[in-house]
Motif scaffolding. Structure first.
Motif, PDB file in Angstrom:
ATOM      1  N   ILE A 385     -28.511  20.906  -0.095  1.00 31.55           N
ATOM      2  CA  ILE A 385     -29.155  19.759   0.555  1.00 31.55           C
ATOM      3  C   ILE A 385     -30.174  19.122  -0.388  1.00 31.55           C
ATOM      4  O   ILE A 385     -30.257  17.899  -0.517  1.00 31.55           O
ATOM      5  CB  ILE A 385     -29.846  20.203   1.860  1.00 31.55           C
ATOM      6  CG1 ILE A 385     -28.809  20.742   2.852  1.00 31.55           C
ATOM      7  CG2 ILE A 385     -30.609  19.051   2.486  1.00 31.55           C
ATOM      8  CD1 ILE A 385     -29.400  21.275   4.124  1.00 31.55           C
ATOM      9  N   TRP A 386     -30.950  19.980  -1.086  1.00 32.07           N
ATOM     10  CA  TRP A 386     -31.919  19.461  -2.039  1.00 32.07           C
ATOM     11  C   TRP A 386     -31.218  18.704  -3.161  1.00 32.07           C
ATOM     12  O   TRP A 386     -31.685  17.638  -3.601  1.00 32.07           O
ATOM     13  CB  TRP A 386     -32.752  20.601  -2.629  1.00 32.07           C
ATOM     14  CG  TRP A 386     -33.997  20.901  -1.870  1.00 32.07           C
ATOM     15  CD1 TRP A 386     -34.314  22.041  -1.195  1.00 32.07           C
ATOM     16  CD2 TRP A 386     -35.124  20.028  -1.690  1.00 32.07           C
ATOM     17  NE1 TRP A 386     -35.547  21.947  -0.618  1.00 32.07           N
ATOM     18  CE2 TRP A 386     -36.069  20.720  -0.907  1.00 32.07           C
ATOM     19  CE3 TRP A 386     -35.412  18.741  -2.122  1.00 32.07           C
ATOM     20  CZ2 TRP A 386     -37.282  20.159  -0.544  1.00 32.07           C
ATOM     21  CZ3 TRP A 386     -36.632  18.172  -1.749  1.00 32.07           C
ATOM     22  CH2 TRP A 386     -37.550  18.891  -0.976  1.00 32.07           C
ATOM     23  N   LEU A 387     -30.110  19.242  -3.637  1.00 31.98           N
ATOM     24  CA  LEU A 387     -29.364  18.590  -4.713  1.00 31.98           C
ATOM     25  C   LEU A 387     -28.912  17.203  -4.282  1.00 31.98           C
ATOM     26  O   LEU A 387     -29.095  16.213  -5.016  1.00 31.98           O
ATOM     27  CB  LEU A 387     -28.160  19.440  -5.113  1.00 31.98           C
ATOM     28  CG  LEU A 387     -27.221  18.832  -6.169  1.00 31.98           C
ATOM     29  CD1 LEU A 387     -27.972  18.602  -7.476  1.00 31.98           C
ATOM     30  CD2 LEU A 387     -26.006  19.723  -6.381  1.00 31.98           C
ATOM     31  N   TYR A 388     -28.320  17.117  -3.088  1.00 28.51           N
ATOM     32  CA  TYR A 388     -27.850  15.822  -2.600  1.00 28.51           C
ATOM     33  C   TYR A 388     -29.015  14.848  -2.396  1.00 28.51           C
ATOM     34  O   TYR A 388     -28.891  13.639  -2.678  1.00 28.51           O
ATOM     35  CB  TYR A 388     -27.095  15.998  -1.279  1.00 28.51           C
ATOM     36  CG  TYR A 388     -25.775  16.721  -1.419  1.00 28.51           C
ATOM     37  CD1 TYR A 388     -25.092  16.761  -2.632  1.00 28.51           C
ATOM     38  CD2 TYR A 388     -25.202  17.385  -0.336  1.00 28.51           C
ATOM     39  CE1 TYR A 388     -23.890  17.422  -2.757  1.00 28.51           C
ATOM     40  CE2 TYR A 388     -23.987  18.052  -0.456  1.00 28.51           C
ATOM     41  CZ  TYR A 388     -23.340  18.071  -1.675  1.00 28.51           C
ATOM     42  OH  TYR A 388     -22.146  18.735  -1.805  1.00 28.51           O
ATOM     43  N   THR A 389     -30.131  15.371  -1.907  1.00 27.40           N
ATOM     44  CA  THR A 389     -31.296  14.508  -1.665  1.00 27.40           C
ATOM     45  C   THR A 389     -31.844  13.958  -2.973  1.00 27.40           C
ATOM     46  O   THR A 389     -32.134  12.755  -3.082  1.00 27.40           O
ATOM     47  CB  THR A 389     -32.394  15.300  -0.936  1.00 27.40           C
ATOM     48  OG1 THR A 389     -31.880  15.831   0.292  1.00 27.40           O
ATOM     49  CG2 THR A 389     -33.585  14.406  -0.631  1.00 27.40           C
ATOM     50  N   VAL A 390     -31.991  14.830  -3.956  1.00 26.44           N
ATOM     51  CA  VAL A 390     -32.505  14.390  -5.261  1.00 26.44           C
ATOM     52  C   VAL A 390     -31.556  13.391  -5.904  1.00 26.44           C
ATOM     53  O   VAL A 390     -31.986  12.363  -6.446  1.00 26.44           O
ATOM     54  CB  VAL A 390     -32.735  15.612  -6.180  1.00 26.44           C
ATOM     55  CG1 VAL A 390     -33.067  15.151  -7.599  1.00 26.44           C
ATOM     56  CG2 VAL A 390     -33.863  16.486  -5.637  1.00 26.44           C
ATOM     57  N   LEU A 391     -30.252  13.668  -5.831  1.00 21.81           N
ATOM     58  CA  LEU A 391     -29.277  12.742  -6.417  1.00 21.81           C
ATOM     59  C   LEU A 391     -29.300  11.394  -5.713  1.00 21.81           C
ATOM     60  O   LEU A 391     -29.174  10.342  -6.356  1.00 21.81           O
ATOM     61  CB  LEU A 391     -27.873  13.350  -6.352  1.00 21.81           C
ATOM     62  CG  LEU A 391     -27.598  14.536  -7.280  1.00 21.81           C
ATOM     63  CD1 LEU A 391     -26.197  15.073  -7.050  1.00 21.81           C
ATOM     64  CD2 LEU A 391     -27.787  14.142  -8.747  1.00 21.81           C
ATOM     65  N   ALA A 392     -29.462  11.423  -4.375  1.00 19.50           N
ATOM     66  CA  ALA A 392     -29.499  10.176  -3.615  1.00 19.50           C
ATOM     67  C   ALA A 392     -30.696   9.321  -4.010  1.00 19.50           C
ATOM     68  O   ALA A 392     -30.668   8.088  -3.867  1.00 19.50           O
ATOM     69  CB  ALA A 392     -29.543  10.471  -2.113  1.00 19.50           C
ATOM     70  N   PHE A 393     -31.739   9.964  -4.518  1.00 16.26           N
ATOM     71  CA  PHE A 393     -32.918   9.215  -4.955  1.00 16.26           C
ATOM     72  C   PHE A 393     -32.846   8.850  -6.436  1.00 16.26           C
ATOM     73  O   PHE A 393     -33.126   7.713  -6.826  1.00 16.26           O
ATOM     74  CB  PHE A 393     -34.184  10.029  -4.680  1.00 16.26           C
ATOM     75  CG  PHE A 393     -35.446   9.341  -5.111  1.00 16.26           C
ATOM     76  CD1 PHE A 393     -35.868   8.185  -4.474  1.00 16.26           C
ATOM     77  CD2 PHE A 393     -36.210   9.834  -6.155  1.00 16.26           C
ATOM     78  CE1 PHE A 393     -37.017   7.527  -4.873  1.00 16.26           C
ATOM     79  CE2 PHE A 393     -37.367   9.193  -6.558  1.00 16.26           C
ATOM     80  CZ  PHE A 393     -37.774   8.039  -5.915  1.00 16.26           C
ATOM     81  N   VAL A 394     -32.457   9.800  -7.260  1.00 27.37           N
ATOM     82  CA  VAL A 394     -32.502   9.599  -8.706  1.00 27.37           C
ATOM     83  C   VAL A 394     -31.382   8.681  -9.204  1.00 27.37           C
ATOM     84  O   VAL A 394     -31.610   7.814 -10.061  1.00 27.37           O
ATOM     85  CB  VAL A 394     -32.453  10.954  -9.445  1.00 27.37           C
ATOM     86  CG1 VAL A 394     -32.299  10.753 -10.947  1.00 27.37           C
ATOM     87  CG2 VAL A 394     -33.709  11.757  -9.147  1.00 27.37           C
TER      88      VAL A 394
END
Length: 420
Positions: A385-394
């Protein structure tokens, strides 16, 4: 030249400190926006302003997203003058407020980092002094901060950061927080969290006695308890002893008996439908809750509605929803700490929390059955979930950066050479 280099380094370090701090603070608040609403309500109540305004989740989302956006803008050099001015004004307001909190302690902690990192009010004030100094430096030397984007992309980046902050708040508000910073996380055993070790430090007091109009402080072993010439006046805590992670867990039935011990020691799985205030509870998923209630009744599993509402409100809610679930009462602060949902569902066995659900994510009876048969906490990995969240922002930021670089005007010499 050395002076200019030194100023540049100090300004850039101030920018990094402010950006990382504000991004971290905004992120942990966005993970648990309901907790931020509760904390801001505490602030407003402490100052005698009431807290009805903070019951509006969107207003809280906007405040959290604005803090997050300021951190992103300062870190990336976006709208350098405006973003550093925004942080400077923010610190100019919050530093005196935290000094007041440190002096008079109207709330136990500032909540500036949510439940992820709890610091004392004096530590908060010290932190704000450092951030204020960094904000002054960053504002004065904002033109020396290296921008990551050209001016034409600044508004797009700022708006994206704000929108992302609001969306992230809404996602965590509509489900349980993606990271649970509170004691009652999945896998926690409540009786163990309440244990006090035999060798734990105890509270230390001094006792104030008076004789011939003169007051004197005594330690416990020195107190003149048998001397009638000394008159006891007061006692003062000088050192806090060991405080368990969970200091109390009380659940009362209709007869007023505390049945928490029975529930925490029950060998059967126990279901708790938790609603701090039934009059404010969502009724959007009553059908799913009823299916869980029917499953519990069929399989002889204890299920209770736990609330801080009064008896009349409990009866009205049961009549309105048609749910026939026995009621227990508890402190509303305890219930809000256990689960950030109204209502929310908790499954526990012998005091261990096996799983929790927001009312938007109530499991089906088959899913519940599988979890009970597994007989272990449903520990979800937050890594993906953290990976997807960071990717969605970065990734969008990288896309903006790439487009910005591609559209960057060419130097005059390059244009002439191409024309030749």
């Amino acid at each position: 030249m050395r002076k200019e280099t030194l100023i540049k380094i100090i300004a850039e370090l101030s920018r990094i400190l402010l950006g990382v701090t504000f991004i971290f603070s905004g992120t942990v608040k966005a993970i648990d926006p309901e907790g931020t609403i509760i904390k801001m309500g505490d602030y407003f109540t402490a100052f005698g302003w009431g807290h009805a305004i903070w019951s509006d989740a969107l207003l809280s989302f906007a405040m959290i997203a604005f803090e997050f956006m300021l951190g992103v803008c300062v870190l990336l050099g976006v709208h350098r003058r405006l973003s550093t001015l925004g942080i400077l004004l923010f610190m100019a307001i919050m530093t005196p407020v935290t000094l007041y909190l440190a002096l008079y302690n109207p709330v136990p902690d500032c909540g500036c980092f949510g439940d992820a990192l709890i610091i004392t009010n004096w530590q908060t004030f010290d932190k704000n002094i450092i951030l204020s100094a960094a904000a002054i430096i960053a504002f004065i030397y904002c033109r020396r901060l290296t921008p990551c984007y050209s001016n034409r992309a600044h508004s797009i980046v700022a708006l994206f950061a704000f929108a992302f902050g609001v969306a992230f708040c809404y996602w965590n508000y509509s489900h349980l927080p993606m990271v649970d910073f509170r004691p009652y996380k999945v896998g926690a055993n409540i009786p163990k969290l309440m244990e006090i070790p035999a060798d734990a430090p105890q509270d230390e007091y001094v006792f104030i006695y008076q004789k011939d109009g003169v007051q004197k402080e005594f330690k416990l072993e020195e107190a003149p308890a048998g001397d009638s010439t000394w008159v006891y006046v007061d006692a003062r805590l000088v050192k806090q002893g060991f405080i368990p992670t969970v200091s109390s867990f009380d659940l009362y039935n209709e007869a007023g008996d505390n049945v928490a011990g029975e529930i925490l020691s029950d060998e059967k799985p126990v279901l708790l439908l938790i609603s701090p205030h039934l009059e404010q509870a969502s009724e959007a998923h009553v059908a799913e809750i009823e299916a869980i209630s029917d499953y519990a009744r069929t399989h002889d599993l204890p299920i209770y509605t736990v609330t801080a509402s009064n008896e009349t409100q409990c009866r009205e809610w049961a009549k309105h929803t048609g749910l026939d679930i026995p009621f227990l009462t508890a402190d509303d602060v305890l219930l809000k700490t256990i689960i950030r949902s109204n209502p929310g569902l908790v499954l526990m066995k012998q005091g261990t929390i096996l799983d929790k659900w927001h009312h938007n994510d109530i499991p089906t009876p088959n899913e519940l059955q599988a979890l009970i048969e597994a007989n272990r906490p449903n520990l979800r990995s937050a890594g993906r979930i953290w990976l997807y969240t960071v990717l969605a922002f970065v990734l969008p930021l990288l896309l903006f950066w790439g487009c910005d670089r591609a559209l960057k005007p060419k130097k005059l010499g390059q244009v002439k050479n191409e024309q030749i």
